[in-house]
Design a protein around this motif. Sequence first.
Motif, PDB file in Angstrom:
ATOM      1  N   GLN A   9      -5.279  14.688  -9.114  1.00  0.00           N
ATOM      2  CA  GLN A   9      -6.523  15.009  -9.807  1.00  0.00           C
ATOM      3  C   GLN A   9      -6.305  16.135 -10.814  1.00  0.00           C
ATOM      4  N   GLN A  10      -5.528  17.139 -10.439  1.00  0.00           N
ATOM      5  CA  GLN A  10      -5.247  18.257 -11.342  1.00  0.00           C
ATOM      6  C   GLN A  10      -4.514  17.774 -12.594  1.00  0.00           C
ATOM      7  N   LEU A  11      -3.496  16.935 -12.421  1.00  0.00           N
ATOM      8  CA  LEU A  11      -2.748  16.420 -13.560  1.00  0.00           C
ATOM      9  C   LEU A  11      -3.603  15.490 -14.415  1.00  0.00           C
ATOM     10  N   LYS A  25       6.345  14.252 -21.898  1.00  0.00           N
ATOM     11  CA  LYS A  25       7.013  14.177 -20.608  1.00  0.00           C
ATOM     12  C   LYS A  25       6.405  15.208 -19.670  1.00  0.00           C
ATOM     13  N   LEU A  26       6.002  14.759 -18.489  1.00  0.00           N
ATOM     14  CA  LEU A  26       5.455  15.674 -17.496  1.00  0.00           C
ATOM     15  C   LEU A  26       6.582  16.467 -16.843  1.00  0.00           C
ATOM     16  N   PRO A  27       6.257  17.614 -16.251  1.00  0.00           N
ATOM     17  CA  PRO A  27       7.289  18.373 -15.533  1.00  0.00           C
ATOM     18  C   PRO A  27       7.991  17.482 -14.513  1.00  0.00           C
ATOM     19  N   SER A  28       9.267  17.699 -14.322  1.00  0.00           N
ATOM     20  CA  SER A  28      10.029  16.877 -13.379  1.00  0.00           C
ATOM     21  C   SER A  28       9.516  17.083 -11.959  1.00  0.00           C
ATOM     22  N   LEU A  29       9.919  16.167 -11.086  1.00  0.00           N
ATOM     23  CA  LEU A  29       9.503  16.280  -9.686  1.00  0.00           C
ATOM     24  C   LEU A  29       9.969  17.609  -9.094  1.00  0.00           C
ATOM     25  N   LEU A  44       5.916  13.300  -5.377  1.00  0.00           N
ATOM     26  CA  LEU A  44       6.234  11.921  -5.754  1.00  0.00           C
ATOM     27  C   LEU A  44       5.040  11.009  -5.534  1.00  0.00           C
ATOM     28  N   SER A  45       4.323  11.200  -4.438  1.00  0.00           N
ATOM     29  CA  SER A  45       3.140  10.378  -4.159  1.00  0.00           C
ATOM     30  C   SER A  45       2.076  10.592  -5.226  1.00  0.00           C
ATOM     31  N   ALA A  46       1.909  11.832  -5.688  1.00  0.00           N
ATOM     32  CA  ALA A  46       0.929  12.131  -6.732  1.00  0.00           C
ATOM     33  C   ALA A  46       1.295  11.428  -8.040  1.00  0.00           C
ATOM     34  N   TYR A  47       2.569  11.488  -8.413  1.00  0.00           N
ATOM     35  CA  TYR A  47       3.000  10.844  -9.642  1.00  0.00           C
ATOM     36  C   TYR A  47       2.866   9.330  -9.538  1.00  0.00           C
ATOM     37  N   GLN A  48       3.188   8.775  -8.383  1.00  0.00           N
ATOM     38  CA  GLN A  48       3.060   7.329  -8.200  1.00  0.00           C
ATOM     39  C   GLN A  48       1.604   6.890  -8.240  1.00  0.00           C
ATOM     40  N   LEU A  49       0.700   7.724  -7.708  1.00  0.00           N
ATOM     41  CA  LEU A  49      -0.727   7.420  -7.784  1.00  0.00           C
ATOM     42  C   LEU A  49      -1.183   7.396  -9.239  1.00  0.00           C
ATOM     43  N   LEU A  50      -0.771   8.386 -10.029  1.00  0.00           N
ATOM     44  CA  LEU A  50      -1.138   8.424 -11.444  1.00  0.00           C
ATOM     45  C   LEU A  50      -0.576   7.215 -12.190  1.00  0.00           C
ATOM     46  N   GLU A  51       0.622   6.798 -11.819  1.00  0.00           N
ATOM     47  CA  GLU A  51       1.215   5.627 -12.465  1.00  0.00           C
ATOM     48  C   GLU A  51       0.430   4.366 -12.116  1.00  0.00           C
ATOM     49  N   SER A  52       0.016   4.242 -10.841  1.00  0.00           N
ATOM     50  CA  SER A  52      -0.738   3.058 -10.432  1.00  0.00           C
ATOM     51  C   SER A  52      -2.085   2.997 -11.123  1.00  0.00           C
ATOM     52  N   GLN A  53      -2.643   4.163 -11.507  1.00  0.00           N
ATOM     53  CA  GLN A  53      -3.934   4.216 -12.178  1.00  0.00           C
ATOM     54  C   GLN A  53      -3.805   4.124 -13.694  1.00  0.00           C
ATOM     55  N   GLY A  54      -2.563   4.060 -14.183  1.00  0.00           N
ATOM     56  CA  GLY A  54      -2.356   3.879 -15.617  1.00  0.00           C
ATOM     57  C   GLY A  54      -2.310   5.162 -16.433  1.00  0.00           C
ATOM     58  N   TRP A  55      -2.269   6.310 -15.773  1.00  0.00           N
ATOM     59  CA  TRP A  55      -2.256   7.577 -16.507  1.00  0.00           C
ATOM     60  C   TRP A  55      -0.859   7.953 -16.996  1.00  0.00           C
ATOM     61  N   VAL A  56       0.161   7.592 -16.244  1.00  0.00           N
ATOM     62  CA  VAL A  56       1.529   7.933 -16.628  1.00  0.00           C
ATOM     63  C   VAL A  56       2.412   6.699 -16.481  1.00  0.00           C
ATOM     64  N   ARG A  57       3.592   6.774 -17.097  1.00  0.00           N
ATOM     65  CA  ARG A  57       4.599   5.729 -16.966  1.00  0.00           C
ATOM     66  C   ARG A  57       5.928   6.377 -16.588  1.00  0.00           C
ATOM     67  N   ARG A  59      10.081   6.288 -16.529  1.00  0.00           N
ATOM     68  CA  ARG A  59      11.231   5.736 -17.229  1.00  0.00           C
ATOM     69  C   ARG A  59      12.473   6.046 -16.402  1.00  0.00           C
ATOM     70  N   PRO A  60      13.247   5.031 -16.078  1.00  0.00           N
ATOM     71  CA  PRO A  60      14.436   5.262 -15.250  1.00  0.00           C
ATOM     72  C   PRO A  60      15.329   6.352 -15.821  1.00  0.00           C
ATOM     73  N   GLN A  61      15.731   7.242 -14.973  1.00  0.00           N
ATOM     74  CA  GLN A  61      16.635   8.350 -15.316  1.00  0.00           C
ATOM     75  C   GLN A  61      16.025   9.356 -16.292  1.00  0.00           C
ATOM     76  N   SER A  62      14.728   9.199 -16.621  1.00  0.00           N
ATOM     77  CA  SER A  62      14.118  10.104 -17.607  1.00  0.00           C
ATOM     78  C   SER A  62      12.917  10.867 -17.068  1.00  0.00           C
ATOM     79  N   GLY A  63      12.192  10.297 -16.103  1.00  0.00           N
ATOM     80  CA  GLY A  63      11.039  10.990 -15.546  1.00  0.00           C
ATOM     81  C   GLY A  63       9.730  10.276 -15.850  1.00  0.00           C
ATOM     82  N   TYR A  64       8.631  11.042 -15.827  1.00  0.00           N
ATOM     83  CA  TYR A  64       7.286  10.494 -16.018  1.00  0.00           C
ATOM     84  C   TYR A  64       6.703  10.982 -17.334  1.00  0.00           C
ATOM     85  N   PHE A  65       6.043  10.051 -18.061  1.00  0.00           N
ATOM     86  CA  PHE A  65       5.473  10.355 -19.368  1.00  0.00           C
ATOM     87  C   PHE A  65       4.004   9.926 -19.398  1.00  0.00           C
ATOM     88  N   VAL A  66       3.193  10.624 -20.199  1.00  0.00           N
ATOM     89  CA  VAL A  66       1.785  10.273 -20.335  1.00  0.00           C
ATOM     90  C   VAL A  66       1.681   8.917 -21.019  1.00  0.00           C
TER      91      VAL A  66
END
Length: 472
Positions: A9-11, A25-29, A44-57, A59-66
Motif C-alpha cells: 500500500q505504501q509503494l 526502477k524501484l529499490p531492490s529487494l 518479495l510478497s509485497a512486490y509480487q502483490l503489486l505486480e499481480s495488480q499491474g502496478w509494477v513489472r 525484469r529478469p536479473q534487473s528488478g522491479y519497474f513501475v
Amino acid sequence: MTRYEQLAQQLREQIRTGVWLEGDKLPSLRETVRRSGLSLMTVLSAYQLLESQGWVRSRPQSGYFVAPAREVARYVSPQQLLQPAETVDINAFIFSVLQAGNNPDCVALGSAFPDPSLFPQHQLSRSLIRIARQLLPQSAGVTLPPGCADLRRSIAQRYAARGLEISPSEIVITSGALEALNLSLQSLTRPGDWVVIESPAFYGALQAIERHHLKAVAVATDPQLGMDIDALAQALQQYPIKACWLMSHSQNPLGGSMPTDHKQRLLTLLAEHEVSLIEDDVYGELYAGLTPPLPVKAWDSEGRVLHCGSFSKTLAAGFRIGWVAAGKQAEAIQRLQLMSTLSTSAPMQLALADYLSSHRYDKHLHTLRRTLEQRKHIFYRAIKREFSDQVQVNYAEGSYFLWLEMPEHCCATELYWRALKEGITIAPGRMFAAGEQYRHCFRLNASLPWNARSETAIRQLAALIDEQITLS
C-alpha cells in the motif's frame, strides 16, 4: 492488514503521487529489506502483490519497474450534461440481448456477474444442507418481510464494522438487489415523477423507470469519478426531482467510484432539495486496495439514503438475496414487498446467515478482490495489445468491468450480434441509455479466467472491430 500488504500500500501510494514514475526502477529487494527492517519474504510478497495488480513489472536479473500507466478515460465522448427523457422504452431491447446471449457455451464477456467458480460453492452448499436438515415447517414464517432476523443482524454487524450505525430493524431482505432497488423507487415516487439517473446508467434502473412509468433525467457520469455533481445541481434546479438513483462504487458500466468529497457534496445537495437517494452499492465489497470505501449512507443523518446491497456479486448469484437499509422507508418497503413477491426464500436466507456466522466471508472477499484485479489487468493488457488504437479503454480500480469506446461511426449492437455468432457475448452501450449516445461503446466482463478460449475471444472481437472501423 499484514506487513507485506502495508508495504504494498505504501509503494502504491508513492506511485500514485508521482514519487515513482512510469519506467522507474524501484529499490531492490535487499535495499528495501535494509530500509524497512522487514524480512526478504515479506518484501518479495509485497512486490509480487503489486505486480499481480499491474502496478509494477519484473525484469529478469534487473528488478522491479513501475508499469506503464493504465488508460484513464474522462467523459465518454462529448455529451450533454443532462439528458431528459419523458418516456423510457428500453426493456424490449435488453430482453432480446440477454435472451440471445443466454447460452452457457458462449464466452460470457457480456455477463454482469463474476465468474461463478470464484464463489465458495462447497461451503455454501454445506450451509444449505445443514439448514435443510434443520428446517421446520413453521420456519417458513421467517421469509415474511422484513426477512430472517439472523441474516439482518449479520448485515447490520457488517455495517457496524465499517462505522455505520444501522439497526437490523431498518434492513429489509429482498430477492436480490434489483428487487430492493425497485421497491425503493416505488416507495419514493408515483407515475409521472422525475428521477435522476446516471449517464450511462445500469440498465436495471432504466427498466425500473419504464416499469413504473417515470420520467428520467440522465446526468453525465465520469468514468473515474462518478456522477457530475454540478450537473446534478442543474438537474435539481430545472426539474421536480423526487429521487436520485446511482452507484457510488464501481459504477456499472463505467467502473468508476465517487471520491469522498463528491459523496458529501451529493448528499448535501440532495438534502437542500429534499430528494432521497437510492444508493445501489452491489459492488461496494469489490473495492481496490486495502481500505473499504464508505457509502454515501455513512453521512446520512436524516434517513434520506436507501442503501441497497446484495450477495449476488460477491458470494452466490443464484441465491438471489439482497437487502435495503431503508431507514424510515423500511415499513413502506415491507408493505410493497408483501403485495409483490410476498417473501424471499427461507432456505437461502438461513443458509447465508449460517455461512456468515462461520466468519469465512472476509477471507473469501480478500481472495476474490485480489483475483478480480489480477484478471482484469490481464484482460486489459490483452485488449491494448490486440485492439485497434482507435478503441479507448477505461480502466477504473475495483470491480471487474472494462468500458470500451470505439470510433463514433461504429455500432456496438451490430458488434454484439456478429460476436454472438462466434460464441462471444458483450454488453452493447445501447443497453445503458434511453437514447443512442453510447451506440459505439460496450462493456466487457474481465472476471473470466484467462485461457485459450478467452484469448481467442479477444482476438475475434479485435478482428470484428477492425472490420467495422475499416468498412464504416
